[in-house]
Each structure stands twice: as structure tokens, then as C-alpha cells.
Design a protein around this motif. Structure first.
Motif, PDB file in Angstrom:
ATOM      1  N   ARG A  38      -6.882  29.102 -56.812  1.00 56.39           N
ATOM      2  CA  ARG A  38      -7.615  29.247 -55.577  1.00 56.39           C
ATOM      3  C   ARG A  38      -8.799  30.178 -55.825  1.00 56.39           C
ATOM      4  O   ARG A  38      -8.718  31.090 -56.649  1.00 56.39           O
ATOM      5  CB  ARG A  38      -6.730  29.844 -54.463  1.00 56.39           C
ATOM      6  N   LEU A  39      -9.883  29.953 -55.099  1.00 55.55           N
ATOM      7  CA  LEU A  39     -11.060  30.805 -55.193  1.00 55.55           C
ATOM      8  C   LEU A  39     -11.037  31.794 -54.039  1.00 55.55           C
ATOM      9  O   LEU A  39     -10.902  31.390 -52.876  1.00 55.55           O
ATOM     10  CB  LEU A  39     -12.338  29.971 -55.162  1.00 55.55           C
ATOM     11  N   ALA A  40     -11.169  33.071 -54.350  1.00 53.81           N
ATOM     12  CA  ALA A  40     -11.047  34.110 -53.328  1.00 53.81           C
ATOM     13  C   ALA A  40     -12.105  33.956 -52.239  1.00 53.81           C
ATOM     14  O   ALA A  40     -11.796  33.947 -51.044  1.00 53.81           O
ATOM     15  CB  ALA A  40     -11.134  35.494 -53.968  1.00 53.81           C
ATOM     16  N   PHE A  41     -13.389  33.852 -52.630  1.00 57.31           N
ATOM     17  CA  PHE A  41     -14.445  33.726 -51.628  1.00 57.31           C
ATOM     18  C   PHE A  41     -14.389  32.373 -50.928  1.00 57.31           C
ATOM     19  O   PHE A  41     -14.522  32.270 -49.718  1.00 57.31           O
ATOM     20  CB  PHE A  41     -15.827  33.885 -52.270  1.00 57.31           C
ATOM     21  N   GLY A  42     -14.227  31.334 -51.709  1.00 49.35           N
ATOM     22  CA  GLY A  42     -14.331  29.978 -51.175  1.00 49.35           C
ATOM     23  C   GLY A  42     -13.137  29.514 -50.369  1.00 49.35           C
ATOM     24  O   GLY A  42     -13.273  28.653 -49.503  1.00 49.35           O
ATOM     25  N   GLU A  43     -11.921  30.069 -50.647  1.00 53.59           N
ATOM     26  CA  GLU A  43     -10.730  29.507 -50.029  1.00 53.59           C
ATOM     27  C   GLU A  43      -9.820  30.515 -49.320  1.00 53.59           C
ATOM     28  O   GLU A  43      -8.986  30.107 -48.512  1.00 53.59           O
ATOM     29  CB  GLU A  43      -9.913  28.763 -51.087  1.00 53.59           C
ATOM     30  N   LEU A  44      -9.945  31.788 -49.609  1.00 56.34           N
ATOM     31  CA  LEU A  44      -9.086  32.761 -48.958  1.00 56.34           C
ATOM     32  C   LEU A  44      -9.744  33.420 -47.760  1.00 56.34           C
ATOM     33  O   LEU A  44      -9.112  33.621 -46.721  1.00 56.34           O
ATOM     34  CB  LEU A  44      -8.638  33.842 -49.963  1.00 56.34           C
ATOM     35  N   LEU A  45     -11.031  33.769 -47.892  1.00 54.29           N
ATOM     36  CA  LEU A  45     -11.720  34.409 -46.776  1.00 54.29           C
ATOM     37  C   LEU A  45     -11.860  33.443 -45.604  1.00 54.29           C
ATOM     38  O   LEU A  45     -12.068  32.244 -45.807  1.00 54.29           O
ATOM     39  CB  LEU A  45     -13.101  34.905 -47.208  1.00 54.29           C
ATOM     40  N   ASP A  46     -11.745  33.988 -44.386  1.00 49.37           N
ATOM     41  CA  ASP A  46     -11.879  33.250 -43.133  1.00 49.37           C
ATOM     42  C   ASP A  46     -10.662  32.387 -42.793  1.00 49.37           C
ATOM     43  O   ASP A  46     -10.643  31.720 -41.762  1.00 49.37           O
ATOM     44  CB  ASP A  46     -13.132  32.358 -43.108  1.00 49.37           C
ATOM     45  N   ARG A  47      -9.651  32.386 -43.640  1.00 49.03           N
ATOM     46  CA  ARG A  47      -8.460  31.594 -43.356  1.00 49.03           C
ATOM     47  C   ARG A  47      -7.675  32.225 -42.214  1.00 49.03           C
ATOM     48  O   ARG A  47      -7.611  33.442 -42.086  1.00 49.03           O
ATOM     49  CB  ARG A  47      -7.583  31.502 -44.608  1.00 49.03           C
ATOM     50  N   ARG A  48      -7.075  31.384 -41.388  1.00 44.55           N
ATOM     51  CA  ARG A  48      -6.198  31.846 -40.324  1.00 44.55           C
ATOM     52  C   ARG A  48      -4.770  31.891 -40.869  1.00 44.55           C
ATOM     53  O   ARG A  48      -4.243  30.874 -41.341  1.00 44.55           O
ATOM     54  CB  ARG A  48      -6.269  30.906 -39.121  1.00 44.55           C
ATOM     55  N   VAL A  49      -4.164  33.059 -40.845  1.00 44.67           N
ATOM     56  CA  VAL A  49      -2.795  33.247 -41.323  1.00 44.67           C
ATOM     57  C   VAL A  49      -1.999  33.951 -40.231  1.00 44.67           C
ATOM     58  O   VAL A  49      -2.544  34.327 -39.193  1.00 44.67           O
ATOM     59  CB  VAL A  49      -2.772  34.067 -42.642  1.00 44.67           C
ATOM     60  N   LYS A  50      -0.708  34.152 -40.475  1.00 43.06           N
ATOM     61  CA  LYS A  50       0.143  34.791 -39.473  1.00 43.06           C
ATOM     62  C   LYS A  50       0.752  36.067 -40.021  1.00 43.06           C
ATOM     63  O   LYS A  50       1.093  36.145 -41.211  1.00 43.06           O
ATOM     64  CB  LYS A  50       1.253  33.834 -39.041  1.00 43.06           C
ATOM     65  N   LEU A  51       0.868  37.051 -39.135  1.00 43.37           N
ATOM     66  CA  LEU A  51       1.592  38.267 -39.498  1.00 43.37           C
ATOM     67  C   LEU A  51       3.088  37.949 -39.470  1.00 43.37           C
ATOM     68  O   LEU A  51       3.600  37.399 -38.478  1.00 43.37           O
ATOM     69  CB  LEU A  51       1.272  39.386 -38.508  1.00 43.37           C
ATOM     70  N   VAL A  52       3.781  38.248 -40.556  1.00 44.56           N
ATOM     71  CA  VAL A  52       5.197  37.915 -40.663  1.00 44.56           C
ATOM     72  C   VAL A  52       6.009  38.589 -39.556  1.00 44.56           C
ATOM     73  O   VAL A  52       6.894  37.982 -38.946  1.00 44.56           O
ATOM     74  CB  VAL A  52       5.735  38.320 -42.058  1.00 44.56           C
ATOM     75  N   GLU A  53       5.692  39.816 -39.272  1.00 39.82           N
ATOM     76  CA  GLU A  53       6.515  40.600 -38.342  1.00 39.82           C
ATOM     77  C   GLU A  53       6.418  40.094 -36.906  1.00 39.82           C
ATOM     78  O   GLU A  53       7.426  40.029 -36.186  1.00 39.82           O
ATOM     79  CB  GLU A  53       6.084  42.069 -38.387  1.00 39.82           C
ATOM     80  N   THR A  54       5.218  39.697 -36.467  1.00 40.13           N
ATOM     81  CA  THR A  54       5.034  39.311 -35.059  1.00 40.13           C
ATOM     82  C   THR A  54       4.731  37.831 -34.862  1.00 40.13           C
ATOM     83  O   THR A  54       4.811  37.336 -33.734  1.00 40.13           O
ATOM     84  CB  THR A  54       3.882  40.124 -34.450  1.00 40.13           C
TER      85      THR A  54
END
Length: 429
Positions: free
Chosen positions: A91-107
């Protein structure tokens, strides 16, 4: 880098120069290559994508990096100049990780990734992504930055990076590359996935996207334009240089071309149709219809004010064309050219009509590419007037447009031949 070194947020590495031990610059950092792992284990950082001065992108393993400090990266000096090709597990950090919508595990709350940090493991040469900088709340748009609480969490505290996300934003990616020239941003877009390329294009404003489209290969231009709403596609075409927009329109199916032309301002559409009426590799087909045109009674001060327009390319700003009314192309009778250097040598109140170079023969709209190239080489010019049989100025051809058509179709993907040298590493080693 010594063990226990502080973590580094990847946004701080965008565009950072890479040097060999002798202090010679190898290139600039364009991305980080990471490998996601099973469960919540932090991804391993495999290396950097480095862009050489020749625009070739190579892979530089983290094992070849000896220092990351003071806005620079130091390597061992041994690199493999083979073109970087992303593998399915990477995976490319700038191209594929930034701006991604993820979830906080705890909440279970959805958050947007603004940045990630990397850190070297103690007593080892391995690097990992250790933390994620996120923002709570709704995702921002292309025109409005979303508001919400920001926080930095451990990698294990979020989930969702391994999922393919539809509608991923581009806000943080654009912020990372906002200082890039259009040609460099175009190079970034070209190396993104088609999905990510469309998202970034959607987030750019019309003028910025127009500038970038002019620097992209034809296939990318058509792909991006086809994914825009028709009204916006027409607006972007209007913001492009007329000759570049006409070239792009000419590659579209007839129905699509006519539909877009009908959505454009009548004057802009007329310019496009006029340019497309000429053969592709002629002065008429290559020219822009928006050079600097002045009337004979204009002064040097008037000319310099027009030349200062920051939206003009250096080639178009190098000279002005003196014509009788009307001022829009096709103009009245073309009287001659005044070169920028001549404007600097004369008083501001001097009339441009007294400074024209009328010995320089203009190009005919049917002049072929070899004739145009010969004109530039013979007279050391960077732009040339195109005048029809009636003596009206139709536009101007610039040297960059000539080069675009004389170079191979894949020139943006072609670099100088480099010697890989001894001890070159392989990608992923």
C-alpha cells in the motif's frame, strides 16, 4: 537512524530530498511503501518511492536508509534505478492511507485519517507505522474542510485499512502536494489507481485541474474528463489553454464532443471549433488563440501590464503582437511583434507601434511541424505569430506545444538511460 529515534509523520516526508553519503541529491520522496499485516499488527514500512531528476520513480528500501533528519533522507548510496512497480500486497501511504475513513475500535465511531507516523524499531533496521492521526466528524468536501476533534491513536486502535473504500476523500493528499507544480502533480496522479485518480480530480478546483490535465498523457485526460459531470467537464475545458482543450476534445467521440461544446460559453466553443478545423500538426492546429494583442496606440506601460499576468505561460509572455482592431483573434491587420526585452529598454510612455519587429515573417496556419521547428531554431524564438492570407492574427504557437508534438507519444514515461551500477538492491529486499 539510531534506535529510539522520534516518530516521523509521513506528511513531513512529502517532497523531501534524498542524498547519498557524498551529499549529491538522488531524488525526492514521493511516497512510502507499506505492507499491511494480519490482525492489528502495525504495517511494516518496506521503503520509499523516490522520484529521480529524470522523473523515473524507483523503490528505495528502508535498509538502504541511514538517516531521516532535518528535512532530508540519507541513503547508503547504493540504489536500484529500475522503475517502481507496486505489488498486490503493498500500500502507498500518501496515495491509499491518507483520507481513508476508518473506525475507532473502542467506540465504533467513523473517523478520517489525516496522517500516519512511522518509527524505527529498537535495535533493528525495520520500520513500522505506529500511530494514526485522525479527525472525528463528517468528511470534508472539495471546497470546505470538515471540522471535528482530532486525535492521535495507536495503529491497533483503528480498523478498516484493509477494506476497499468507495468515495475516499482527497483532502489530506492534496494538502500534502499543494505546493507541487502542475506537471509534478500530474505525475502524482498518473501513478495513482484509477479510483484514487478520479477522487483527487474531483477535489481539485477547475483551474488547478485544467493545469494538471494539460500535463497528463492523453489516456489519463480522457479517463478523468469522462468521470466528471458534463457541466463541470465543460468548465474545466474552458479553463484549459484553448489548444490543449481542442486537442482533448478532438479525441472524444463526436457525440460527446458536441455535447461538451454546447455546454461551453459560445466564444470559447467557437475557438475550439476553429482550432479543430486545422490539421493537427500544423501551426493552426498547434496555436493558442489567446496571445497578448495590443493596438498600435498602446504604450510600453500597457504592454508590461499585460505581460505581468501570472496566468500567462513564460513563452506567451515573451512577446506581444500589435494589431489593428478587433483585438480578439482573428484580429484586424497584424502589424508586427514586440519582444519583451525591447519593452524593458524603452520608456513607459513609448507607443508599441514604434517598436514592432516587422521583418520577422509570421507563420501561415498550414505551416507544418518541421517548418515551425525550423522557425524557432533559426530565429531563437519561444513563440511565433500565426497570420492568415488576409493579414489577420489567428493566434500564436509556443515552443512547448511544438515539443509536445515532436517528442514520442510516451515521452512522459521515458527517462534518460541510467547505469544501475554494482550492488543494486531489488525491490522489497
Amino acid at each position: 537512524m539510531a534506535a529510539g529515534a522520534p516518530r516521523i509523520f509521513v506528511s513531513h516526508l512529502a517532497g523531501v530530498p534524498v542524498f547519498d553519503p557524498a551529499g549529491d541529491q538522488v531524488g525526492r520522496v514521493r511516497d512510502l511503501v507499506v505492507m499491511l499485516r494480519v490482525g492489528r499488527r502495525p504495517p511494516r514500512v518496506l521503503g520509499l518511492v523516490v522520484e529521480l531528476s529524470t522523473r523515473r520513480r524507483i523503490f528505495l528500501p528502508m535498509t538502504r536508509i541511514t538517516g531521516v533528519e532535518s528535512g532530508q533522507v540519507i541513503t547508503t548510496g547504493v540504489v536500484n534505478v529500475r522503475r517502481f512497480e507496486q505489488r498486490p500486497t503493498e500500500r502507498l501511504a500518501f496515495g491509499e492511507l491518507l483520507d481513508r475513513r476508518v473506525k475507532l475500535v473502542e467506540t465504533g465511531e467513523e473517523v478520517t485519517v489525516l496522517d500516519v507516523s512511522v518509527q524505527q524499531l529498537p535495535a533493528r533496521r525495520d520500520w513500522e507505522v505506529d500511530r494514526v492521526f485522525v479527525r472525528k466528524g463528517r468528511k470534508g468536501s472539495a471546497f470546505r474542510r470538515a471540522k471535528g476533534e482530532t486525535l492521535t491513536v495507536e495503529w491497533s486502535a483503528v480498523t478498516g485499512f484493509s477494506l476497499e473504500e468507495h468515495g475516499q476523500g482527497a483532502e489530506s493528499l492534496l494538502a500534502t502536494f499543494e505546493q507541487l507544480r502542475p506537471a509534478d502533480l500530474a505525475n502524482v496522479l498518473h501513478h495513482l489507481s484509477a479510483k484514487r485518480r478520479a477522487e483527487v480530480a474531483a477535489a481539485l478546483d477547475d483551474d488547478r485541474l485544467a493545469d494538471v490535465l494539460e500535463e497528463l498523457p492523453e489516456d489519463d485526460q480522457i479517463e478523468i474528463l469522462g468521470k466528471l459531470a458534463e457541466e463541470r467537464a465543460a468548465d474545466v475545458l474552458e479553463a484549459m489553454d484553448p489548444d490543449d482543450a481542442a486537442d482533448l476534445l478532438a479525441e472524444l467521440p463526436e457525440a460527446d464532443k458536441e455535447r461538451l461544446l454546447s455546454l461551453m460559453q459560445p466564444a470559447d466553443a467557437a475557438d475550439m471549433r476553429r482550432l479543430m478545423s486545422y490539421e493537427e500538426h500544423t501551426a493552426g492546429g498547434l496555436m493558442t488563440t489567446e496571445p497578448i494583442v495590443l493596438r498600435p496606440d498602446s504604450t510600453v506601460a500597457d504592454a508590461l501590464a499585460r505581460v505581468r499576468n501570472q496566468d500567462l505561460s513564460p513563452a506567451l509572455a515573451a512577446q506581444v503582437y500589435v494589431c489593428r482592431p478587433p483585438d480578439e483573434t482573428p484580429t484586424g491587420k497584424y502589424l508586427g511583434t514586440v519582444h519583451f526585452q525591447r519593452l524593458l529598454r524603452d520608456p513607459p510612455y513609448t507607443l508599441v507601434s514604434s517598436l514592432v519587429d516587422d521583418d520577422l515573417q509570421p507563420l501561415a496556419p498550414g505551416a507544418t511541424l518541421p517548418v515551425i521547428a525550423g522557425f524557432f531554431a533559426t530565429y531563437d524564438m519561444v513563440a511565433a505569430p500565426v497570420v492568415d492570407e488576409s493579414g489577420s492574427l489567428l493566434g500564436a504557437v509556443t515552443v512547448d506545444d511544438v515539443l509536445d508534438h515532436m517528442l514520442p507519444d510516451d515521452w512522459r514515461e521515458t527517462e534518460f538511460h541510467l547505469d544501475e551500477g554494482e550492488g543494486a538492491t531489488t525491490h522489497g529486499s
